[in-house]
Write a protein that holds these residues in place. Structure first.
Motif, PDB file in Angstrom:
ATOM      1  N   ASP A  28       0.847  -1.208   0.000  1.00  0.00           N
ATOM      2  CA  ASP A  28       0.000   0.000   0.000  1.00  0.00           C
ATOM      3  C   ASP A  28       0.874   1.246   0.000  1.00  0.00           C
ATOM      4  O   ASP A  28       2.074   1.189   0.256  1.00  0.00           O
ATOM      5  N   GLU A  29       0.250   2.368  -0.287  1.00  0.00           N
ATOM      6  CA  GLU A  29       0.982   3.628  -0.472  1.00  0.00           C
ATOM      7  C   GLU A  29       1.557   4.147   0.838  1.00  0.00           C
ATOM      8  O   GLU A  29       2.606   4.807   0.830  1.00  0.00           O
ATOM      9  N   ASP A  30       0.922   3.858   1.972  1.00  0.00           N
ATOM     10  CA  ASP A  30       1.453   4.321   3.258  1.00  0.00           C
ATOM     11  C   ASP A  30       2.810   3.665   3.540  1.00  0.00           C
ATOM     12  O   ASP A  30       3.739   4.326   4.032  1.00  0.00           O
ATOM     13  N   GLN A  31       2.925   2.384   3.218  1.00  0.00           N
ATOM     14  CA  GLN A  31       4.215   1.698   3.375  1.00  0.00           C
ATOM     15  C   GLN A  31       5.253   2.328   2.458  1.00  0.00           C
ATOM     16  O   GLN A  31       6.410   2.551   2.863  1.00  0.00           O
ATOM     17  N   ALA A  32       4.835   2.675   1.226  1.00  0.00           N
ATOM     18  CA  ALA A  32       5.764   3.251   0.263  1.00  0.00           C
ATOM     19  C   ALA A  32       6.249   4.624   0.731  1.00  0.00           C
ATOM     20  O   ALA A  32       7.444   4.936   0.639  1.00  0.00           O
ATOM     21  N   ARG A  33       5.332   5.451   1.229  1.00  0.00           N
ATOM     22  CA  ARG A  33       5.730   6.798   1.683  1.00  0.00           C
ATOM     23  C   ARG A  33       6.697   6.701   2.868  1.00  0.00           C
ATOM     24  O   ARG A  33       7.666   7.457   2.956  1.00  0.00           O
ATOM     25  N   PHE A  34       6.433   5.779   3.796  1.00  0.00           N
ATOM     26  CA  PHE A  34       7.311   5.635   4.959  1.00  0.00           C
ATOM     27  C   PHE A  34       8.729   5.242   4.513  1.00  0.00           C
ATOM     28  O   PHE A  34       9.713   5.807   4.993  1.00  0.00           O
ATOM     29  N   LEU A  35       8.801   4.289   3.599  1.00  0.00           N
ATOM     30  CA  LEU A  35      10.105   3.837   3.116  1.00  0.00           C
ATOM     31  C   LEU A  35      10.809   4.926   2.320  1.00  0.00           C
ATOM     32  O   LEU A  35      12.038   5.069   2.391  1.00  0.00           O
ATOM     33  N   TYR A  36      10.057   5.697   1.567  1.00  0.00           N
ATOM     34  CA  TYR A  36      10.667   6.798   0.811  1.00  0.00           C
ATOM     35  C   TYR A  36      11.256   7.830   1.770  1.00  0.00           C
ATOM     36  O   TYR A  36      12.343   8.381   1.537  1.00  0.00           O
ATOM     37  N   ALA A  37      10.535   8.073   2.887  1.00  0.00           N
ATOM     38  CA  ALA A  37      11.044   9.027   3.871  1.00  0.00           C
ATOM     39  C   ALA A  37      12.353   8.553   4.473  1.00  0.00           C
ATOM     40  O   ALA A  37      13.200   9.371   4.874  1.00  0.00           O
ATOM     41  N   LEU A  38      12.523   7.222   4.529  1.00  0.00           N
ATOM     42  CA  LEU A  38      13.781   6.666   5.054  1.00  0.00           C
ATOM     43  C   LEU A  38      14.854   6.570   3.976  1.00  0.00           C
ATOM     44  O   LEU A  38      15.940   6.056   4.234  1.00  0.00           O
ATOM     45  N   GLN A  39      14.529   7.069   2.745  1.00  0.00           N
ATOM     46  CA  GLN A  39      15.461   7.055   1.610  1.00  0.00           C
ATOM     47  C   GLN A  39      15.820   5.629   1.161  1.00  0.00           C
ATOM     48  O   GLN A  39      16.964   5.351   0.790  1.00  0.00           O
ATOM     49  N   CYS A  40      14.800   4.743   1.179  1.00  0.00           N
ATOM     50  CA  CYS A  40      14.992   3.398   0.635  1.00  0.00           C
ATOM     51  C   CYS A  40      15.242   3.509  -0.870  1.00  0.00           C
ATOM     52  O   CYS A  40      14.578   4.279  -1.565  1.00  0.00           O
ATOM     53  N   ASP A  41      16.192   2.756  -1.387  1.00  0.00           N
ATOM     54  CA  ASP A  41      16.611   2.917  -2.785  1.00  0.00           C
ATOM     55  C   ASP A  41      15.660   2.280  -3.789  1.00  0.00           C
ATOM     56  O   ASP A  41      15.496   2.788  -4.904  1.00  0.00           O
ATOM     57  N   GLU A  42      15.060   1.141  -3.438  1.00  0.00           N
ATOM     58  CA  GLU A  42      14.195   0.433  -4.368  1.00  0.00           C
ATOM     59  C   GLU A  42      13.037  -0.200  -3.620  1.00  0.00           C
ATOM     60  O   GLU A  42      13.141  -0.473  -2.420  1.00  0.00           O
ATOM     61  N   GLY A  43      11.961  -0.438  -4.367  1.00  0.00           N
ATOM     62  CA  GLY A  43      10.840  -1.145  -3.787  1.00  0.00           C
ATOM     63  C   GLY A  43      10.178  -2.042  -4.815  1.00  0.00           C
ATOM     64  O   GLY A  43      10.200  -1.769  -6.009  1.00  0.00           O
ATOM     65  N   GLN A  44       9.619  -3.148  -4.334  1.00  0.00           N
ATOM     66  CA  GLN A  44       8.866  -4.035  -5.205  1.00  0.00           C
ATOM     67  C   GLN A  44       7.734  -4.630  -4.389  1.00  0.00           C
ATOM     68  O   GLN A  44       7.837  -4.792  -3.179  1.00  0.00           O
TER      69      GLN A  44
ATOM     70  N   LEU B 280       6.986  -0.595 -21.954  1.00  0.00           N
ATOM     71  CA  LEU B 280       6.598   0.362 -23.002  1.00  0.00           C
ATOM     72  C   LEU B 280       5.659   1.442 -22.469  1.00  0.00           C
ATOM     73  O   LEU B 280       5.661   2.577 -22.953  1.00  0.00           O
ATOM     74  N   ASN B 281       4.881   1.085 -21.449  1.00  0.00           N
ATOM     75  CA  ASN B 281       3.892   2.040 -20.911  1.00  0.00           C
ATOM     76  C   ASN B 281       4.188   2.343 -19.445  1.00  0.00           C
ATOM     77  O   ASN B 281       3.279   2.412 -18.622  1.00  0.00           O
ATOM     78  N   ARG B 282       5.465   2.449 -19.148  1.00  0.00           N
ATOM     79  CA  ARG B 282       5.857   2.670 -17.755  1.00  0.00           C
ATOM     80  C   ARG B 282       5.293   3.985 -17.249  1.00  0.00           C
ATOM     81  O   ARG B 282       5.172   4.959 -17.998  1.00  0.00           O
ATOM     82  N   PRO B 283       4.920   4.066 -15.967  1.00  0.00           N
ATOM     83  CA  PRO B 283       4.353   5.314 -15.403  1.00  0.00           C
ATOM     84  C   PRO B 283       5.384   6.431 -15.376  1.00  0.00           C
ATOM     85  O   PRO B 283       6.592   6.187 -15.334  1.00  0.00           O
ATOM     86  N   ALA B 284       4.879   7.632 -15.396  1.00  0.00           N
ATOM     87  CA  ALA B 284       5.772   8.798 -15.418  1.00  0.00           C
ATOM     88  C   ALA B 284       6.500   8.956 -14.107  1.00  0.00           C
ATOM     89  O   ALA B 284       7.610   9.483 -14.059  1.00  0.00           O
ATOM     90  N   ALA B 285       5.907   8.514 -13.042  1.00  0.00           N
ATOM     91  CA  ALA B 285       6.553   8.668 -11.726  1.00  0.00           C
ATOM     92  C   ALA B 285       6.256   7.454 -10.872  1.00  0.00           C
ATOM     93  O   ALA B 285       5.258   6.767 -11.062  1.00  0.00           O
ATOM     94  N   SER B 286       7.143   7.212  -9.931  1.00  0.00           N
ATOM     95  CA  SER B 286       6.987   6.057  -9.044  1.00  0.00           C
ATOM     96  C   SER B 286       5.871   6.311  -8.054  1.00  0.00           C
ATOM     97  O   SER B 286       5.685   7.426  -7.572  1.00  0.00           O
ATOM     98  N   PRO B 287       5.087   5.297  -7.697  1.00  0.00           N
ATOM     99  CA  PRO B 287       4.083   5.450  -6.642  1.00  0.00           C
ATOM    100  C   PRO B 287       4.681   5.870  -5.316  1.00  0.00           C
ATOM    101  O   PRO B 287       3.952   6.283  -4.429  1.00  0.00           O
ATOM    102  N   PHE B 288       6.023   5.740  -5.142  1.00  0.00           N
ATOM    103  CA  PHE B 288       6.648   6.248  -3.916  1.00  0.00           C
ATOM    104  C   PHE B 288       6.326   7.723  -3.737  1.00  0.00           C
ATOM    105  O   PHE B 288       6.260   8.226  -2.627  1.00  0.00           O
ATOM    106  N   LEU B 289       6.127   8.445  -4.871  1.00  0.00           N
ATOM    107  CA  LEU B 289       5.998   9.902  -4.808  1.00  0.00           C
ATOM    108  C   LEU B 289       4.545  10.349  -4.715  1.00  0.00           C
ATOM    109  O   LEU B 289       4.269  11.525  -4.582  1.00  0.00           O
ATOM    110  N   ASN B 290       3.611   9.414  -4.839  1.00  0.00           N
ATOM    111  CA  ASN B 290       2.196   9.783  -4.842  1.00  0.00           C
ATOM    112  C   ASN B 290       1.673   9.957  -3.420  1.00  0.00           C
ATOM    113  O   ASN B 290       2.148   9.334  -2.496  1.00  0.00           O
TER     114      ASN B 290
END
Length: 910
Positions: free
Chosen positions: A866-882, A900-910
């Motif tokens: 979920d996005e809450d997990q992604a935001r927390f990890l981004y705040a900790l400057q995690c390099d990659e996520g899957q 070919l249709n990759r998103p413009a930005a990572s969900p880490f930033l949403n």
């Protein structure tokens, strides 16, 4: 004339007896030598069954121990089965050993050799000792030689040692023949009850090539040359190919031609023909006297007696005619005196020659009177029996009678002597020190002129050596050569006997099936010598808490089985099981290595769980697997529910063995996202099994099974090749991806050729090594520190990225982590799933990211949902996520669309 025939008959009987014993002495020596060759070949097969990592130096050391001072041994060989897919790697490794010109060769027209054409499989003479003189054999594919191929097939399908028909030795001058002994080797720990199973688990064949022309003089080197020729023929071969060898006791130009018929007929009563079972063939040994033997043992005393008597008669007649007028009484006295003198002279000559033979023969000889009391013995019998001459004279042979025969046996001997005058056969006697020994004895009655028995002459040969050789073969057939425990064959026989006894006496019998936990790591990581030492230690400890009547056996590999007879009740059996597990937990020390071994134990009971031996073993095996599933280092009793589970596992294992060949595996790719770059940076390659009947089988169901069976090695290599090939195809299509991560099993790393396999994949696919990321679990790295460091350093020197998977679940040392040439840490999904709710998991994830960055390592978080997990990890400057927040693992074609249709930005930033 009567004296002439009496003397002649006695002398012919003694010469025939002496001749037969001398011939059998030679046959015994030859047969013991052949048994020694068979044991050497069987040991080589056992060595390679125990471990497929026997080095050339280890093989050479073993072979030299047999070949030294053995002129009749031409070569000992290990001939592995090589699949065509393994040919390139096999040839390359052999060249790395210093054999720059090595290649697999085959036979074609006129016995010429050439580079082997492409075949499904090859049987290659890989280890050959001595290599000098056998260069043409090295690298030769036996499958291209019809007779050698037939021998291999027979050895493989029967599982027994076999001997071939004669083979012409091309290294020898003239038409000299030899024979080949072959014994198949199979994968350890496998069932070999049927031909199909033996073919499936066949590893290769151990062979020995031996010179018949050298066997005779070598085996008879300590036997005095007595002028005896021997013709050896193979009765199992066609008539025109039966001749094997003719050993002449004197020099002759045609020493390798069959024995002339006139020589056989020269003394038609003086020869011995013996047919012997030589493994699966029948050989004939025809012993005949040479001129030397006939000359040294010629029947001449009777003729001397006859001629001397005739001459004396003529002289006396002339004398009587000239002195006819003398008193008749004087004539009679002179005639009688002359006759007595001649008889005495002839008797002295006869006794002198007989005495020489009597005193110097290697066979024991003793003569008794009609009542059976010993009158005279020779030195050989004194030596064999252990009694002095004084202790033997005047005594009855009953004194050294053993307890091996009943009275009926001895009665049959005397019946034969009374009816036909002699008896010949095998008998067991007792020496003075009490030891019982086997002997081949010939007993003949001696008659006077009235046809009355006056003496018995016995000639005896000690055949202990032959019996010991036979016992060694029997022991080898029923015992494991490494641990000396009963093997599967003897175990099943004892279990059958125990079940019959238990049925008669209404007793409870327990069958235990024991398997060492994670033993493969020791064997693959430190080599078979260390692994064998552990197995020997286990074999010594298992009987400690058992009764003398209980049976411990090694069934193969690291599998052991136990029979508890009259087990009383389950409580008592449980106590024994706990003691067995406990004694194996104590540390083992092998070659300065300390090991802590645990085991899993399964138990089935008679009559509760079955009445047949095979059923009880299968049920105990099923219970052992349940013990492993329950956490290992424990035991479980069999229940009916286990049968269906075991059958399901067996069916799944059988399907797994065919899945790779039938292209049932698929590679799915799960993308990795970077919050900094805002797009897909890589992917993890994950295997899926698309079974034609069971559908998509999840990895957590078949990967542990692949680990247990060793199939993880070829499956893992396939994943590596497929993933690397796919990345190259994407790059060639313009689809850029930074890296591809592949999980690698610890078993793959433990293989000595793992790094070479990776290098070979790069050469085949053309992939840049920096694109590949190898993931190894933290648990394996900490268990195999030295091995993992060495392999990781080699991979990093090639440019490969290295990641520790499931980080945080093991017990990594910070000091040790600094020594590892890794580039990335992957936080286990168990921490990410509860990172927002569990304070401890949140602290661990935070610490891992900080620790990794301080060591200049990149961090990947897996299992983001979920996005809450992604935001927390981004705040900790995690390099990659899957994780499923971005995408589940998907097939290659869907991953292409994602690129070919990759998103413009990572969900880490949403």
């Amino acid at each position: 004339m009567v004296l002439f025939f009496v003397v002649r008959a006695w002398e012919q009987s003694e010469i025939q007896r002496f001749f037969e014993l001398s011939a059998l002495n030679r046959l015994n020596a030859f047969y013991a030598d052949l048994v020694s060759h068979q044991e050497a070949v069987t040991s080589i097969a056992a060595m390679f069954s125990a471990s497929q990592h026997v080095t050339r130096e280890e093989f050479r050391a073993f072979a030299q121990s047999h070949l030294i001072n053995r002129p009749d041994s031409q070569a000992l060989e290990w001939i592995p089965l090589i699949k065509n897919a393994e040919r390139k790697l096999f040839v390359g490794k052999t060249k790395e050993e210093g054999f720059d010109d090595f290649n697999i060769s085959e036979l074609y027209v006129k016995n010429q050799r050439r580079k082997a054409e492409v075949q499904d499989e090859y049987l290659v003479a890989h280890y050959v000792e001595p290599i000098s003189g056998n260069e043409e054999t090295f690298g030769f594919d036996l499958a291209s030689h019809p007779s050698r191929q037939a021998a291999k097939d027979k050895a493989r399908d029967t599982g027994q040692a076999i001997i071939t028909e004669r083979i012409k030795l091309v290294q020898e001058k003239g038409d000299r023949f030899g024979y080949l002994i072959a014994k198949a080797a199979y994968q350890k720990g496998t069932d070999l009850d049927s031909v199909a199973q033996r073919r499936e688990h066949f590893l290769g064949v151990a062979t020995g090539v031996f010179r018949i022309s050298q066997s005779i003089p070598y085996t008879m080197r300590d036997i005095p040359p007595l002028g005896i020729d021997v013709l050896i023929t193979d009765l199992s071969a066609p008539a025109d190919e039966q001749f094997l060898h003719f050993h002449a006791s004197r020099t002759r130009d045609h020493a390798f031609a069959p024995l002339p018929q006139d020589h056989i007929n020269a003394e038609k009563d003086l020869h011995l023909q013996v047919t012997v079972d030589v493994l699966d063939r029948k050989w004939s040994f025809l012993f005949t006297p040479a001129p030397k033997f006939l000359r040294d043992h010629r029947v001449w005393q009777a003729w001397v007696a006859l001629i001397a008597g005739l001459l004396a008669t003529i002289l006396v007649s002339l004398f009587l005619r000239s002195e006819a007028r003398r008193v008749h009484s004087i004539e009679c006295i002179n005639s009688e005196l002359t006759h007595q003198i001649n008889e005495r002279q002839q008797a002295e000559k006869k006794l002198k020659q007989a005495g020489i033979v009597f005193e110097n023969t290697n066979e024991g000889v003793f003569i008794t009177d009609k009542a059976g009391e010993v009158q005279i013995v020779n030195p050989a019998f004194v030596k064999i029996s252990g009694y002095s001459e004084t202790e033997l004279i005047g005594k009855n042979p009953r004194r050294w009678k053993s307890d091996h025969h009943d009275e009926g046996f001895y009665q049959a001997i005397w019946t034969s002597i009374e009816e036909v005058g002699h008896w010949r056969g095998e008998i067991w006697n007792r020496r003075k020190n009490g030891d019982v020994y086997p002997a081949w004895i010939s007993i003949n009655a001696v008659y006077n002129q009235k046809g009355q028995i006056v003496n018995y002459v016995s000639v005896l040969s000690d055949i202990s050596t032959i019996k010991e050789s036979q016992e060694r073969l029997i022991h080898l057939a029923h015992h494991d050569p490494l641990t000396n425990l009963p093997n599967r064959l003897l175990f099943m026989a004892r279990l059958e006997h125990a079940l019959k006894h238990g049925h008669r006496h209404n007793q409870l019998i327990a069958v235990m099936f024991l398997d060492l936990d994670n033993f493969k790591r020791i064997n693959d990581g430190l080599g078979h010598l260390i692994g064998d030492g552990v197995l020997q230690g286990v074999a010594q400890r298992l009987p400690v808490n058992l009764r003398e009547d209980d049976t411990v056996a090694r069934l193969g590999g690291d599998e052991f089985a136990i029979i508890l007879e009259d087990a009383r009740d389950e409580k008592n059996i449980s106590v024994v099981a706990r003691k067995i597990l406990s004694v194996l937990e104590e540390p083992f020390e092998v070659e300065n290595h300390i090991f802590h071994i645990t085991s899993s134990l399964g138990i089935s009971l008679y009559p509760n769980d079955g009445s047949e031996a095979l059923t009880l073993v299968k049920h105990a095996d099923a219970a052992m697997f349940r013990a492993k599933e329950s956490g290992r280092n424990t035991f479980r009793f069999y229940t009916n529910e286990m049968t269906s589970t075991t059958l399901e596992r067996l069916e799944l294992e059988e399907s797994l063995r065919n899945a790779l060949e039938q292209a049932q595996f698929r590679i799915y790719y799960q993308p990795k996202y970077s919050p900094q770059e805002g797009n897909i940076t890589g992917a993890e390659a994950l295997i899926r099994w698309d079974h034609p009947e069971m559908g998509m089988i999840p990895p957590d169901r078949f990967i542990p099974l692949a680990e247990d069976t060793g199939l993880i090695v070829p499956i893992g290599e396939w994943v590596l090749r497929t993933a690397c090939s796919q990345i190259v195809k994407w790059k060639e299509s313009g689809l850029l991806i930074n890296h591809i991560a592949v999980n690698v099993s610890g078993q793959q790393i433990m293989r000595s050729d793992f790094v070479e396999t990776i290098q070979e994949i790069f050469e085949e696919t053309g992939l840049d090594p920096s694109v590949l990321e190898i993931e190894i679990t933290e648990t394996f790295i900490m268990q195999e520190k030295e091995k993992s460091i060495d392999a990781f350093k080699k991979l990093r020197s090639m440019g490969v990225e290295l990641a520790i998977d499931d980080f945080g679940t093991g017990y990594s040392s910070l000091a040790y982590l600094k020594q590892l040439p890794v580039t990335k840490l992957k936080i286990d999904r168990s921490f990410i799933s509860s990172i927002l709710d569990d304070e401890d998991h949140r602290a661990i994830a935070t610490a891992v990211i900080a620790l990794g960055h301080s060591l200049k390592l990149k961090i990947t978080a897996e299992g983001i949902e979920d996005e809450d997990q992604a935001r927390f990890l981004y705040a900790l400057q995690c390099d990659e996520g899957q994780g499923y927040l971005y995408s589940p693992p998907i097939p290659a074609n869907e991953f292409e669309e994602l690129l070919l249709n990759r998103p413009a930005a990572s969900p880490f930033l949403n």
